[in-house]
Design an enzyme around this catalytic site. Structure first.
Site, short mmCIF file in Angstrom:
data_model
loop_
_atom_site.label_atom_id
_atom_site.label_comp_id
_atom_site.label_asym_id
_atom_site.label_seq_id
_atom_site.Cartn_x
_atom_site.Cartn_y
_atom_site.Cartn_z
N SER A 1 0.83 -1.12 0.16
CA SER A 1 0.10 0.07 -0.06
C SER A 1 0.78 1.37 -0.10
CB SER A 1 -0.89 -0.14 1.29
OG SER A 1 -1.93 0.85 1.22
N ASP B 1 -9.55 -5.49 -4.13
CA ASP B 1 -8.81 -4.35 -3.31
C ASP B 1 -9.65 -3.15 -3.74
OD1 ASP B 1 -7.55 -2.25 -2.11
OD2 ASP B 1 -5.65 -3.09 -2.61
N HIS C 1 -7.36 -5.57 -0.09
CA HIS C 1 -6.34 -4.86 0.15
C HIS C 1 -5.07 -5.63 0.89
CE1 HIS C 1 -3.88 -1.24 -0.02
NE2 HIS C 1 -3.77 -1.00 1.17
C1 LIG Z 1 -5.40 5.04 -0.83
S1 LIG Z 1 -4.84 3.72 0.17
C2 LIG Z 1 -3.57 4.46 1.19
C3 LIG Z 1 -2.58 3.58 1.88
C4 LIG Z 1 -3.17 2.71 2.67
N1 LIG Z 1 -3.85 3.49 3.87
C5 LIG Z 1 -5.15 3.25 4.27
O1 LIG Z 1 -5.72 2.20 4.12
C6 LIG Z 1 -2.23 1.70 3.59
O2 LIG Z 1 -1.11 2.13 3.54
N2 LIG Z 1 -2.68 0.72 3.90
C7 LIG Z 1 -1.83 -0.16 5.16
C8 LIG Z 1 -2.59 -0.42 6.20
C9 LIG Z 1 -2.67 0.52 7.22
C10 LIG Z 1 -3.14 1.72 6.53
C11 LIG Z 1 -3.30 2.82 7.92
C12 LIG Z 1 -2.87 2.55 8.95
C13 LIG Z 1 -2.24 1.33 9.22
C14 LIG Z 1 -2.15 0.60 8.43
C15 LIG Z 1 -1.48 -1.45 4.38
O3 LIG Z 1 -2.28 -2.15 3.68
O4 LIG Z 1 -0.48 -1.91 4.67
#
Ligand SMILES: CSCC[C@H](NC=O)C(=O)N[C@@H](Cc1ccccc1)C(=O)O
Length: 726
Positions: free
Chosen positions: A581, A669, A701
């Site tokens: 991500s 996703d 995702h």
């Molecule tokens: C439009 S996608 C943005 C990136 C994503 N953020 C939110 O979901 C992301 O990096 N996801 C992480 C999980 C995560 C997100 C936010 C806080 C903690 C973990 C991933 O899939 O590893």
């Protein structure tokens, strides 16, 4: 001298299988105090665990009970009572406050059709089994309360009187049927029947991993009367969840999320506009208890039933922020802030609250303190707050364990799970010391776990070089976790896998991480970087990254890597990068901005082009906010905003990439739609850069289904090993 890493797929799979046997804790409930026939007092503790079952290709859930003899201040004797039992078919379960009854929402197949039942057990008898599907009062019961830190809407709560059960389900919707089906023709012949809407109506959902959740409703079972009612009278523009019974069972308190003008993704987004509400069941009035200008979650009633504690943060802006701990006084109706946002950590070292959920119970028995687990830099600590003074004490800061999770607390008996990168989760209990006591908690193990003697870890702290200091948010530090095989001969140089986390506003704490442990056993060093913008370091660190993604975070990761390389223990020719991500966004940026430095790259569902993603992700606000703009539901980005989103994305650097890339993509996703990965795949292919794409149907995702996760891991290491020897 080169180190020898394990490279045979059979051997790697064996290590993965061995280490994936360690289960993790998802829940613990403390039963009432029972006095034995010899006068000793004890409580039963019910725990739920989950474990990957590679043979069956599923995460299995099981329970185990423990008995804890105590004198209300200390544990006298404890042990497991019986063996583990696998839990099958249970959507939700909850013991009644007295411990005399148990409620279960169960999914079961009847004549080949999936049905949901609400069961009430008393002693060894199933007293009730209500076929909720047949009642047709509502759709499916929300299952997201089975693990407290994953709860968004769901709940299963006994009234204080133990006569009613409260839960959340999907609102009943007209059957999706053709206008021309026989049953419809009959129905429409009767003007009193609701007409069908046809089969193709679009229903908004709450985004990534919540595709089956659209319109939650609060439901109540009257146990005696065998009657289910769906609460009405709630505002039309909110979706309710996280409900519980008000003092005296006069009504229900819940969180309501605004869903107009449209729903935005909710998972990992605790910044959605929401408020605390009270639905008075005696007068039928619904009252809003918090401002409605913020986002709130995790309301928890104190044992004396006088106050509700909850977490609050700002709406929009970064998804994960520093929260306030707030308190609503049920009788004076006054709200106060117990712990405020921390912009910069002070001398006491407290960095702020970054928990997105409180544990099911979080109050001390005297209703004067609140206990919660929270990332503090790269560790997760247990913190205790005095509600009168707001003073905060860490119950675990001095421990050498990396991560503590509060599973529950009842009558001051805390049940916690702890782990470290070299120590799988274990289960502990301990009594909270009295309010004026200086004593430390005397922790007692209920379920131990063996330390991996061959794995070592440390937290490294970095100060960015002056040219990379953020002028608006100056002098911020960041950390990285370095996990390495323990006994390495001086002359041996290790291959390194660099892993920036996603978010970007999240953090990797020093806890048990299956993939890092396996990589270490194979002979790799792993560097997990908590670049500026991570949570757990004060709110300034989070805000310092907005508008600077693709530069500040990229430079921090590279700075950490180059600093580690200076130690001389890493083979500079064997450095790979992997991330998911936003971590995938960083991995792809790093190979574009430092061409040839990384010998292999693996990216799970990476953000590749923020400009092309904004129209299809469930969280368009993320693209605007991370690019440094303000999000508004009713306005489109202008040309300059679109241009910036493109310029700060990895696709911008694709022509500089030399590193072979493996992409792992989840077909379903909703967060980073699979087209992002395909866009990068095509751009690399066109430039003759080695690229391979793995496509996981039925995965979203997180790519967390057992087969996708394990296959993704095997392919990742084999890709890295292959390209280290190019
Ligand atoms: C439009 S996608 C943005 C990136 C994503 N953020 C939110 O979901 C992301 O990096 N996801 C992480 C999980 C995560 C997100 C936010 C806080 C903690 C973990 C991933 O899939 O590893």
């Amino acid at each position: 001298m080169d180190s020898k890493v394990m490279s045979s797929p059979g051997e790697i799979a064996r290590v993965y299988k061995e280490l994936s046997l360690y289960p993790s804790l998802s829940r613990a409930d403390v039963g009432p105090v029972i006095t034995s026939q010899y006068g000793g007092k004890y409580s039963n503790i019910y725990t739920e665990w989950s474990q990957r079952d590679l043979e069956r290709n599923e995460n299995v859930k099981f329970c185990r009970q423990y008995i804890v003899f105590h004198d209300d201040k200390s544990v006298v004797y404890s042990g497991a009572s019986g063996n583990c039992t696998e839990i099958k078919g249970e959507v939700l379960s909850k013991d009644s406050p007295s411990g005399d009854m148990k409620a279960v929402v169960r999914e079961s197949s009847v004549k080949g059709e999936d049905k949901q039942f609400l069961e009430v057990w008393s002693k060894n008898i199933k007293m009730k089994s209500i076929n909720l599907s047949a009642l047709k009062k509502h759709g499916k019961v929300y299952d997201d309360a089975s693990c407290y830190y994953l709860t968004l809407f769901g709940c299963l709560v006994w009234s204080h009187s133990e006569t009613h059960l409260l839960y959340v389900a999907e609102k009943k919707r007209p059957k999706a049927e053709s206008f021309f089906q026989a049953s419809n023709a009959e129905q429409q012949a009767n003007p009193n029947n609701p007409a069908t809407e046809g089969q193709f109506v679009f229903h908004e959902d709450w985004g990534e991993a919540l595709g089956d959740k659209s319109c939650p409703v609060l439901c109540i079972l009257d146990i005696e009367g065998d009657f289910v009612s769906v609460l009405d009278g709630l505002p039309d523009d909110i979706s309710p969840g996280q409900a519980f019974w008000a003092p005296g069972d006069t009504g229900v308190v819940f969180i309501g999320w605004w869903h107009e003008p449209f729903r935005l993704g909710l998972k990992y987004c605790p910044n959605r506009r929401s408020a605390l509400f009270y639905m008075d069941l005696t007068g039928g009035k619904c009252e809003q208890l918090s401002s409605g200008k913020t986002s709130v979650c995790s309301p928890r009633l104190s044992p004396d039933q006088c106050r509700i504690a909850y977490l609050e943060c700002s709406v929009y802006g970064p998804h994960m922020q520093c929260s306030k701990l707030c308190m609503y006084d049920w009788y004076t109706k006054k709200t106060s802030v117990v712990v405020d946002v921390i912009k910069r950590p002070g001398k006491d070292g407290f960095t702020g609250i970054y928990s997105s959920q409180l544990s099911p119970q979080c109050w001390s028995a005297d209703s004067q303190r609140i206990i919660f687990a929270c990332p503090q830099r790269s560790r997760k600590d247990l913190l205790m707050v005095d509600i009168n003074t707001g003073s905060i004490n860490s119950l675990t800061a001095k421990s050498d364990i990396g991560s503590w999770c509060l599973l529950n607390i009842e009558r001051d008996l805390m049940v916690v799970s702890c782990s470290s990168p070299n120590c799988p989760p274990s289960l502990w209990v301990g009594f909270l010391p009295g309010i004026d006591s200086q004593e430390n908690v005397d922790w007692v193990t209920l379920e131990d776990s063996e330390k991996l003697q061959d794995v070592d870890w440390q937290i490294l702290t970095f100060t960015p070089p002056s040219e990379d200091d953020n002028s608006q948010y100056s002098n911020l530090e960041f950390d990285a976790l370095l996990i390495k095989p323990k006994e390495v001969k001086d002359e041996v140089k290790l291959p390194l896998i660099v892993t920036p986390h996603g978010g970007p506003h999240s953090v990797i704490v020093a806890e048990w991480l299956l993939s890092s442990a396996v990589l270490c056993r194979m002979g790799f060093a792993v560097l997990l970087v908590n670049y500026r913008g991570s949570i757990g370091y004060g709110e300034d660190s989070i805000y310092s990254l907005l508008g600077n993604v693709g530069t500040q975070d990229v430079k921090d990761v590279q700075f950490a890597v180059e600093s580690v390389l200076k130690s001389g223990s890493i083979d500079e020719q064997k450095v790979a990068v992997s991330g998911g991500s936003h971590g995938g966004f960083l991995a792809c940026h790093l190979i574009g901005q430092y061409p040839g430095f990384y010998k292999a790259c693996v990216a799970r569902n990476p953000v590749i082009n923020m400009a092309s993603m904004i129209g299809s992700t469930d969280i368009p606000d993320w693209c605007m906010v991370e690019a440094g703009f303000v999000f508004n539901t009713d306005c489109l980005p202008d040309a300059a905003e679109w241009e910036k989103m493109l310029n700060i994305s990895p696709i911008k650097y694709v022509s500089q990439v030399k590193t072979p890339v493996l992409l792992t993509i989840g077909e379903d996703d909703k967060r980073v739609p699979n087209k992002q990965g395909i866009e990068y795949y095509k751009a690399l292919k066109a430039r003759q850069i080695p690229v391979r794409l793995l496509w996981y149907p039925g995965n979203n995702h997180s790519l967390s289904k057992v087969d996708a996760e394990s296959d993704g891991f095997m392919n990742m290491v084999l890709w890295m090993i292959q390209h280290f020897s190019d």
